[in-house]
Design an enzyme around this catalytic site. Sequence first.
Site, mmCIF file in Angstrom:
data_model
loop_
_atom_site.group_PDB
_atom_site.id
_atom_site.type_symbol
_atom_site.label_atom_id
_atom_site.label_comp_id
_atom_site.label_asym_id
_atom_site.label_seq_id
_atom_site.Cartn_x
_atom_site.Cartn_y
_atom_site.Cartn_z
ATOM 1 N N SER A 1 0.759 -1.176 0.049
ATOM 2 C CA SER A 1 0.021 0.100 -0.082
ATOM 3 C C SER A 1 0.837 1.566 -0.037
ATOM 4 O O SER A 1 0.250 2.279 -0.415
ATOM 5 C CB SER A 1 -1.026 -0.295 1.099
ATOM 6 O OG SER A 1 -0.226 -0.341 2.232
ATOM 7 N N HIS B 1 -5.303 -3.588 -2.430
ATOM 8 C CA HIS B 1 -4.838 -2.678 -3.861
ATOM 9 C C HIS B 1 -4.589 -3.233 -5.136
ATOM 10 O O HIS B 1 -4.393 -2.507 -6.132
ATOM 11 C CB HIS B 1 -3.643 -1.774 -3.404
ATOM 12 C CG HIS B 1 -3.657 -1.030 -2.053
ATOM 13 N ND1 HIS B 1 -4.073 0.173 -2.281
ATOM 14 C CD2 HIS B 1 -3.480 -1.256 -0.971
ATOM 15 C CE1 HIS B 1 -4.013 0.870 -1.026
ATOM 16 N NE2 HIS B 1 -3.650 -0.136 -0.007
ATOM 17 N N LYS C 1 -11.463 0.424 -2.021
ATOM 18 C CA LYS C 1 -10.401 1.173 -3.112
ATOM 19 C C LYS C 1 -10.944 1.248 -4.315
ATOM 20 O O LYS C 1 -11.795 1.916 -4.738
ATOM 21 C CB LYS C 1 -9.273 0.514 -2.613
ATOM 22 C CG LYS C 1 -8.626 1.068 -1.334
ATOM 23 C CD LYS C 1 -7.479 0.087 -0.851
ATOM 24 C CE LYS C 1 -7.248 0.672 0.641
ATOM 25 N NZ LYS C 1 -6.822 -0.352 1.786
HETATM 26 C C1 LIG Z 1 -6.673 -0.321 3.055
HETATM 27 C C2 LIG Z 1 -6.374 -1.693 3.374
HETATM 28 C C3 LIG Z 1 -6.880 -2.529 4.414
HETATM 29 C C4 LIG Z 1 -8.004 -2.169 5.196
HETATM 30 O O1 LIG Z 1 -9.108 -1.898 4.298
HETATM 31 P P1 LIG Z 1 -10.279 -1.279 4.844
HETATM 32 O O2 LIG Z 1 -11.506 -1.730 3.993
HETATM 33 O O3 LIG Z 1 -10.130 0.247 4.360
HETATM 34 O O4 LIG Z 1 -10.680 -1.204 6.342
HETATM 35 C C5 LIG Z 1 -6.158 -3.799 4.461
HETATM 36 N N1 LIG Z 1 -5.219 -4.242 3.930
HETATM 37 C C6 LIG Z 1 -4.591 -3.356 3.079
HETATM 38 C C7 LIG Z 1 -3.374 -3.901 2.455
HETATM 39 C C8 LIG Z 1 -5.007 -2.105 2.911
HETATM 40 O O5 LIG Z 1 -4.344 -1.353 1.898
#
Ligand SMILES: *Cc1c(COP(=O)(O)O)cnc(C)c1O
Length: 392
Positions: free
Chosen positions: A183, A211, A242
């Site tokens: 990320s 991602h 995302k």
């Molecule tokens: C954003 C993210 C999460 C958390 O997801 P949310 O739906 O925002 O709680 C988990 N793992 C990774 C690698 C992320 O980038």
Amino acid sequence: MIKAWEEKLGAELEKREAKRLTRSIIATERAVEPVLVRNGRRFLNFSSNNYLGLANHPAIIEAIRNGAKRGAGATASRYIIGHEAETDQLEKEIAEWKGTEAALVFPNGYMANLGVLTSLLGRSDAVFSDRLNHASIVDGIRLSGAHHFRYRHGDLDHLESLLRKADEKGIQRKLIVTDSVFSMDGDQAPLQGLVWLKERHGAALMLDEAHASGVWGGKGEGLAHALGVERHVDIHMGTFSKAFGLYGAYVAGNRLWVEYIKQTCRPLIYTTGLPPSLVSGIRQALALVIGEQGRRERLHRNSEQLRTALIQMGLDLRGSSTQIIPLMAGSEEKALQFSKRLEEKGILAVAIRPPTVPEGTSRLRLSLMATHTKEHLRQVISTIKEVWMNES
Ligand SMILES: *Cc1c(COP(=O)(O)O)cnc(C)c1O
């Protein structure tokens, strides 16, 4: 006695301020668009995870509106009140999309990671986690109490030496867990190598495609599909927050694993089900993610163009090969200053500091959208060039 609390809280906040680690949350409008608005000023948005530009898609918003006609909330845990047929339908569609026997939806990715890891892992198990894995993975592992082996980022040799160490200790059950796309670095996990190691050492593999969901693979299934190793992944996890532009997450895998998680996952059992509007919105977003390959192509083209330009300027992108591009600054001070200069020139790229990234690796994180135009890219490239030259 409350004074002891106030002293601690005040002192801790001051410490953070001195280290330039204080975070602020700023009122922002139109964050779903490539150009957002703060304090009445327009900024080019290079800070969101709305990679495919779906967060303001009319069909998704319409689906949410229609879903809300069935009720505002789920009213209780799914285990108590049940769930709508629509939730079953969504989980079937996710499993079909991922090519797995079963799938479960979660309120968000943080809870999915925390839930799956605490459900699967016990004190006698070993978990092998990339040092740059997301905080929700780290927290899940800590809470599980399992033997925690952290391997150097993407370092298969280091991982193998730790797997051997666990074998020597006679640990029976081993789980390797990794982000597929990292990320804050925008690079990819060495999935083929991880699969080779997991087979060799009889470990299970869990993949966080937060991602990569929507972004990689012919139907946006994720990086495992793009690299053809999806059958070797035991637990697939990803989010709808995302590239899907909404909120929520999924876990997918064989029936046995998913059923076990369903029966034992406290963050799923002791929380309210997803609201009908969200379930309907995610179904619509999934259809768009599967169908609109053109959005992925535009996103990849934009990312590649920006990466190429930044590399030509001699910037250190840390091996980014995706829509996430870090600009390494080193100190917190420098990252903040760089971010501020860009902001003055109308570009929003957020400074990322510890503990989100390791000490000494503060950076700017640029994230691309399929809906960024050629002009947006031209502008960000020329502005970074100007600011970077002046700073260094
Ligand atoms: C954003 C993210 C999460 C958390 O997801 P949310 O739906 O925002 O709680 C988990 N793992 C990774 C690698 C992320 O980038």
